[in-house]
Design an enzyme around this catalytic site. Structure first.
Site, mmCIF file in Angstrom:
data_model
loop_
_atom_site.group_PDB
_atom_site.id
_atom_site.type_symbol
_atom_site.label_atom_id
_atom_site.label_comp_id
_atom_site.label_asym_id
_atom_site.label_seq_id
_atom_site.Cartn_x
_atom_site.Cartn_y
_atom_site.Cartn_z
ATOM 1 N N HIS A 116 0.867 -1.174 0.000
ATOM 2 C CA HIS A 116 0.000 0.000 0.000
ATOM 3 C C HIS A 116 0.910 1.232 0.000
ATOM 4 C CE1 HIS A 116 -2.741 2.988 1.839
ATOM 5 N NE2 HIS A 116 -3.740 2.205 1.476
ATOM 6 N N ASP A 127 3.210 -4.137 7.934
ATOM 7 C CA ASP A 127 1.921 -3.465 7.785
ATOM 8 C C ASP A 127 0.824 -4.522 7.951
ATOM 9 O OD1 ASP A 127 -0.443 -2.477 6.812
ATOM 10 O OD2 ASP A 127 0.387 -1.672 4.954
ATOM 11 N N GLN A 186 -4.443 -5.186 6.907
ATOM 12 C CA GLN A 186 -5.433 -6.113 6.352
ATOM 13 C C GLN A 186 -5.422 -7.473 7.048
ATOM 14 O OE1 GLN A 186 -7.769 -5.430 4.154
ATOM 15 N NE2 GLN A 186 -7.066 -3.366 3.687
ATOM 16 N N LYS A 218 -10.323 -1.074 10.426
ATOM 17 C CA LYS A 218 -10.350 -2.325 9.661
ATOM 18 C C LYS A 218 -10.534 -3.513 10.612
ATOM 19 C CE LYS A 218 -7.286 -0.323 6.191
ATOM 20 N NZ LYS A 218 -8.084 0.028 5.013
ATOM 21 N N CYS A 229 -4.786 2.363 -3.631
ATOM 22 C CA CYS A 229 -3.556 2.923 -3.036
ATOM 23 C C CYS A 229 -2.408 1.929 -3.176
ATOM 24 C CB CYS A 229 -3.747 3.304 -1.570
ATOM 25 S SG CYS A 229 -4.924 4.622 -1.342
HETATM 26 N N1 PMP Z 1 -1.848 -0.633 4.495
HETATM 27 C C1 PMP Z 1 -2.779 -1.413 3.956
HETATM 28 C C2 PMP Z 1 -2.410 -2.791 3.492
HETATM 29 C C3 PMP Z 1 -4.080 -0.941 3.843
HETATM 30 O O1 PMP Z 1 -5.023 -1.717 3.298
HETATM 31 C C4 PMP Z 1 -4.394 0.353 4.295
HETATM 32 C C5 PMP Z 1 -5.798 0.915 4.176
HETATM 33 N N2 PMP Z 1 -6.346 0.792 2.872
HETATM 34 C C6 PMP Z 1 -3.373 1.127 4.862
HETATM 35 C C7 PMP Z 1 -2.115 0.588 4.949
HETATM 36 C C8 PMP Z 1 -3.615 2.497 5.360
HETATM 37 O O2 PMP Z 1 -4.450 2.467 6.486
HETATM 38 P P1 PMP Z 1 -5.049 3.821 7.076
HETATM 39 O O3 PMP Z 1 -5.703 4.526 5.923
HETATM 40 O O4 PMP Z 1 -6.024 3.354 8.099
HETATM 41 O O5 PMP Z 1 -3.917 4.597 7.639
#
Ligand code: PMP
Length: 431
Positions: free
Chosen positions: A146, A223, A226, A249, A387
């Site tokens: 991401h 990270d 997910q 999440k 993203c």
């Molecule tokens: N990493 C991953 C794998 C994600 O799916 C997301 C959210 N789409 C993020 C980071 C970012 O999370 P947040 O927007 O809650 O900071």
């Protein structure tokens, strides 16, 4: 594990037998009753919420806990001697303990509240990366990250002359382990990878990666955005140095997330932001910083959200997670099998280890059109690059449509998705 293998269509059909479907539907209906939003009518249809990868929904207990906090306990934390402040502080710190236990961190000193995964990654970049990485050092990130786990390291590379290298991914959407091993040269100081890809659903072999990296003294930044909502995470068993995730999440409120870091590293890192709460004493000549974890939590925190996250963890702890993990896996198998029957549909991300998420493209139809047409039937999916633009580039697609399931989704909802997709293919004359 065998459970996470993508299986043949016949086996999937056999697995999702009428009895299994009936029995699980009964259990899942009980769970769904706890989530008021799942009763929404959208465009005259029952909502089919398949955008859990972006944000999961909150159960009534979380909504009630946040409301109770505002109704009965709201006050600022940590500094007040009066009753409300002490209650708020107790609830706030109780949540930290709940998070600690949830990820099995050794100490609550290692649990830092941030505004989310993005903020957690930026904390590691600002406080660890800028302090301990220098020109000539390398950080490895994967091709399936991401942007939150790419851009901070890009910024570090720009600023410090650190080299950013990419672990490639295979056609199925797994890390190319052979290349990864070859990339582990002595200049590599950090590896930043996700536990689960939000664009592909792939579950990465994080324990193995952390084992390999630890032997070489490489810092691991994981990270987990997910992952935490789909299966139990134990940071000690994984052996990672940093682990980040977001409450929204995990069926909790937005605006709050967590960074777990090993105390040995956190204690050597400078603070993140300056201000109240992160200090022990301040004069114009000298500032001494607070102990962990408060050193990294300047200013009034997101109190109600932290308490809501604690309630979300209580809720999840009350569920039969082993059953739900298995159930989500059956949903994935079923969705994979059904979607494979849609004309012109190609699934992006077919790793054998996946969470319940299906990313796909349909020949000749833009994902945004798919998303809009599905919405007319009350089916909420996400379309775009998620993203994760390097993933789109890797598969040579501008965007995908992503249906991401949670434990409250049902086989009927997968059928609704399938039916709505057939409308799309009829409308666009895909065959
Ligand atoms: N990493 C991953 C794998 C994600 O799916 C997301 C959210 N789409 C993020 C980071 C970012 O999370 P947040 O927007 O809650 O900071």
């Amino acid at each position: 594990s065998e459970r996470n293998c993508i299986i043949s269509m016949e086996t999937a059909q056999a697995l999702v037998s009428d009895e299994y479907r009936l029995e699980t539907t009964r259990r899942i209906e009980q769970i769904r009753r706890q989530f008021p939003i799942l009763n929404r009518i959208v465009n005259d249809k029952s909502l089919v919420y398949l955008d859990n990868g972006a944000s999961t929904q909150m159960p009534q207990s979380v909504i009630q806990t946040v409301s109770d906090y505002h109704t009965y306990h709201h006050s600022n934390v940590h500094r007040g001697v009066h009753t409300l402040s002490q209650e708020a502080t107790q609830l706030f710190e109780d949540s930290r303990e709940k998070v600690r236990a949830f990820i099995n961190a050794p100490s609550d000193r290692e649990v830092i509240f941030t505004s989310g995964t993005t903020d957690s990654m930026n904390l590691v970049y600002q406080c660890w990366g800028r302090t301990f990485m220098k020109e000539g050092d390398t950080i490895l990130v994967s091709n399936m990250e991401h942007h939150a786990n790419i851009v901070p390291w890009y910024m570090l590379a720009q600023e410090k002359g650190v080299t950013l290298k990419v672990i490639p991914i295979t056609e199925e959407g797994t890390l190319d382990i052979d290349v990864f091993k070859n990339l582990l040269t002595p200049d590599v100081k950090a590896v930043a990878v996700n536990h689960v890809s939000n664009a592909l659903g792939t579950i990465n072999p994080i324990k193995w990666i952390c084992d390999v990296c630890r032997e070489k003294g490489i810092v691991t930044i994981i990270d987990g955005a997910q992952a935490v909502g789909h299966f139990p995470v134990d940071v000690q068993a994984l052996g990672c140095d940093f682990y980040a995730f977001s409450s929204h999440k995990l069926h909790g409120p937005t605006g709050i997330g967590v960074l777990y870091g090993r105390e040995e590293l956190l204690s050597k890192m400078p603070p993140y932001r300056g201000g109240g709460d992160m200090i022990l004493s301040v004069s114009f000549d000298k500032v001494t910083y607070n102990d962990l974890p408060h050193k990294f939590e300047a200013g009034t925190p997101a109190i109600s959200q932290v308490i809501g996250l604690g309630a979300a963890i209580d809720y999840i702890n009350g569920l039969d997670r082993a059953f739900l993990e298995e159930y989500e896996h059956q949903l994935l198998q079923y969705a994979t099998m059904k979607l494979s029957q849609v004309p012109g549909l190609r699934i992006i991300g077919t790793a054998s280890e996946k969470v319940s998420l299906v990313s796909f493209v349909i020949k000749g139809v833009h994902p945004h059109d798919i998303g809009s047409i599905l919405d007319e039937d009350g089916v909420a999916v996400r379309t775009g690059h998620h993203c994760a633009q390097p993933v789109m580039e890797r598969y040579n697609v501008p965007a995908t449509t992503r249906a991401s399931m949670a434990f409250y989704n049902t086989f009927d909802e997968i059928d609704a998705l399938y039916d709505a997709l057939l409308k799309v293919t009829t409308l666009f004359d895909v065959n």
